[in-house]
Design a protein around this motif. Structure first.
Motif, short mmCIF file in Angstrom:
data_model
loop_
_atom_site.label_atom_id
_atom_site.label_comp_id
_atom_site.label_asym_id
_atom_site.label_seq_id
_atom_site.Cartn_x
_atom_site.Cartn_y
_atom_site.Cartn_z
N PHE A 1 0.83 -1.20 0.00
CA PHE A 1 0.00 0.00 0.00
C PHE A 1 0.87 1.25 0.00
O PHE A 1 1.83 1.34 0.78
N ASN B 1 -10.01 14.17 2.54
CA ASN B 1 -9.74 14.15 3.98
C ASN B 1 -10.28 15.35 4.74
O ASN B 1 -10.27 15.37 5.95
N ILE C 1 -6.31 12.30 -0.30
CA ILE C 1 -5.26 11.27 -0.13
C ILE C 1 -5.50 10.18 -1.17
O ILE C 1 -6.59 9.60 -1.24
N ILE C 2 -4.47 9.93 -1.98
CA ILE C 2 -4.56 8.85 -2.98
C ILE C 2 -3.91 7.61 -2.37
O ILE C 2 -2.77 7.68 -1.90
N THR C 3 -4.63 6.51 -2.34
CA THR C 3 -4.05 5.26 -1.81
C THR C 3 -3.99 4.23 -2.92
O THR C 3 -5.03 3.90 -3.54
N ASN D 1 3.04 7.79 2.48
CA ASN D 1 2.97 6.77 3.54
C ASN D 1 2.98 5.40 2.86
O ASN D 1 2.27 5.20 1.87
N ASN E 1 -3.56 0.47 -3.90
CA ASN E 1 -3.72 -0.83 -3.25
C ASN E 1 -3.32 -1.91 -4.26
O ASN E 1 -4.07 -2.24 -5.18
N LYS F 1 -0.49 12.00 0.25
CA LYS F 1 -1.38 13.06 0.76
C LYS F 1 -0.97 14.38 0.12
O LYS F 1 0.22 14.75 0.15
N THR G 1 -14.78 8.45 0.15
CA THR G 1 -13.68 7.77 -0.54
C THR G 1 -14.19 7.24 -1.88
O THR G 1 -15.18 6.52 -1.93
N PHE H 1 -7.08 1.86 -6.92
CA PHE H 1 -6.64 3.00 -6.11
C PHE H 1 -7.86 3.78 -5.63
O PHE H 1 -8.93 3.73 -6.25
N SER H 2 -7.68 4.46 -4.48
CA SER H 2 -8.80 5.23 -3.94
C SER H 2 -8.37 6.68 -3.72
O SER H 2 -7.19 6.96 -3.52
N SER I 1 0.28 5.51 0.05
CA SER I 1 -0.68 6.62 -0.02
C SER I 1 0.05 7.95 -0.15
O SER I 1 1.13 8.13 0.43
#
Lengths: 462, 72
Positions: free
Chosen positions: A72, A269, A254-256, A88, A258, A76, A285, A264-265, A74
């Motif tokens: 993962f 925030n 925030i792009i995460t 992160n 996965n 920000k 999200t 991706f999400s 992410s």
């Protein structure tokens, strides 16, 4: 009887109430403090308003390249006060600690981190007094909750014993009348603020436990979670992510990425649309597949009765959706609260024929909190050592308490000590931090405080 | 922003002893909340600004009276 109870309970809980209120107020600006305590980032930081998609693209490419072994990642986007991306990274089986601390800062190049707990240390004092975990943490949380009940009692008893006449004027007759009127006017308004925060704080501490008592659903505790097969070499198409982000047209998110699900999400925030109804929680999200096709948009979750209350208490107490405007007003409320508690202790001293002990308790609440926080900042700039800055905080806190009792009669010495520490902080900032919006705001606040202390010093001499 | 302006004017009137007028303004400001988006956010803004503005303006009036008395 109630009057006496209000007075005595007030005197004996005020010291800790002040400490809780002070660090609670400080934590409204936890993001800004975290940035302020990262002097290594200041040089590369500049104030920007709009998001730069080219820089975002660079940040995503950098993160995918550097942290390709992580499941993962992410990213920000920068806050309103800087242009630095926070990356992160963690794995499926990473511990909670790793998930929180695996952070890199990026602004077209990787930026060095300062080794610090930042605002987390100050915030932890607000709700558990010491930054500890385990059984003792529960004990300290319980103590804070008991004091929160004390606040609620003080407000309600204060309302009962109030003569219901004067609540919008502070008379200038003499010092006792001034303090008494200040206590009534400010107490009436800020007491309501304190009452709500105390109530929501207790709810935050215990509602989850209460919910566990009423639910016997053991199926939720999943044991032996199977590790999914993750293709570590999988790389997301950055253009797809950028186009999805552009379509949303938001400033902070925030792009995460996965890798396990190859999706991706994008989480908003700072969305202000938190709860549309009492039992509905909005999850902002947006989930996309690798080709940027939207899989899940804004999700509304129905909550149970206790969860609804928990969610309301969480949002009231922590205000995760607050922008600068709301944070600033809440911070002002916090500052007035601290002033109110401090003046309440001075009122108690005045009422008991200038009793020195009560005055000393007031000083022993205000000066240690202020001095220790300032020294925490100074050591952060000078040494950049996570342990030393905390030790310095505790030492100064204890020394300030001792000084407050020794110099309870000579307050001007306490003024001078605080003025000196404030001055050192400004000098250290000028030497070790590059000037940017956050640092300038902190220094202006420090200079205003120096002026207030100076004016009080002059007033004392007259 | 409307909430902040209403609360600001109401707080000034409150500190100048126009209690009923300020109460009407506070009520108008509260009712306007129901016609806005992001109700939770605006409710927080309404209460916190209402409380703190009242205190600040009462304190400003107190400082003014104190300085006036000293000059006299």
């Amino acid at each position: 009887m109630l009057r006496k109870l209000h007075s005595y309970i007030g005197i004996y809980v005020c010291w800790l109430l002040f400490v809780i209120a002070f660090f609670g107020s400080v934590s409204y600006f936890r993001n800004e403090i975290n940035f302020y305590m990262q002097p290594t980032l200041h040089e590369k930081s500049k104030f920007t308003n709009a998001i730069d998609y080219n820089e975002l693209k660079n940040a995503i490419n950098f993160a995918q390249d550097k942290y390709k072994n992580y499941d993962f990642i992410s990213i920000k986007t920068p806050s309103y006060f800087n242009n630095i991306y926070e990356i992160n990274f963690y794995n499926f089986n990473s511990s909670k600690g790793e998930r929180k601390t695996n952070i890199t800062y990026y602004n077209n190049e990787e930026l060095p981190k300062t080794n610090t707990l930042g605002a987390k240390f100050l915030t932890s004092i607000h709700y558990k007094l010491l930054p500890i975990n385990g059984g003792l943490k529960d004990v300290f949380e319980a103590i804070v909750s008991i004091f929160a009940i004390g606040i609620m009692f003080l407000y309600l008893s204060g309302i009962f014993i109030w003569n219901k006449k004067n609540f919008n004027k502070i008379n200038t007759k003499n010092e006792l009348v001034k303090l008494f009127d200040f206590h009534i006017v400010v107490g009436l308004f800020i007491g309501a603020f304190l009452f709500i925060l105390a109530f929501s704080g207790i709810g935050l501490n215990y509602l989850k436990d209460i919910e566990k008592l009423f639910t016997n659903d053991t199926n939720k505790q999943v044991k032996n979670i199977k590790m999914p097969d993750i293709d570590k070499d999988f790389v997301f198409n950055t253009e797809n992510i950028i186009s999805a982000a552009k379509d949303l047209n938001k400033d902070e998110f925030i792009i995460t990425l996965n890798k396990s699900k190859k999706e991706f999400s994008i989480a908003l925030n700072k969305s202000k649309d938190i709860m549309t109804t009492f039992n509905t929680k909005n999850n902002h999200t947006y989930v996309f597949d690798n080709e940027a096709n939207l899989k899940q948009s804004l999700k509304e979750t129905k909550l149970s009765l206790i969860s609804s209350f928990y969610e309301i208490f969480f949002n009231i107490h922590r205000v995760p959706f607050a922008d600068f405007k709301l944070n600033f007003i809440l911070f002002l409320c916090g500052i007035v609260t601290c002033l109110f508690i401090y003046k309440a202790m001075l009122l108690a001293s005045k009422k008991h024929k200038d009793k020195l002990l009560y005055k000393a308790i007031a000083y022993a609440a205000f000066y240690p909190c202020l001095n220790a926080t300032l020294v925490y900042f100074i050591f952060n700039k000078l040494l950049q050592n996570i342990n030393l800055e905390q030790i310095a905080f505790y030492i100064v806190f204890i020394v300030s308490i001792i000084l407050s009792f020794i110099f309870a009669k000579k307050e001007k010495i306490l003024y001078l000590v605080s003025m000196f520490i404030l001055f050192i902080l400004v000098v250290v900032d000028l030497v070790f931090s590059s000037l940017n919006l956050v640092v300038i705001c902190f220094d202006i606040t420090a200079l205003i405080m120096i002026c207030i202390f100076y004016l009080n010093l002059k007033k004392g001499k007259q | 922003m409307i909430i902040l302006i209403f609360n600001l004017v109401a707080a000034i009137l409150f500190s100048l002893d126009y209690k009923k007028t300020s109460l009407v303004l506070f009520i108008i400001s509260f009712i306007s909340l129901f016609f806005m988006e992001n109700k939770f956010y605006n409710l927080m803004l309404y209460f916190s600004s209402g409380l703190v503005f009242n205190i600040i303006f009462v304190f400003i009036v107190f400082l003014y009276n104190q300085s006036k008395n000293k000059i006299c």
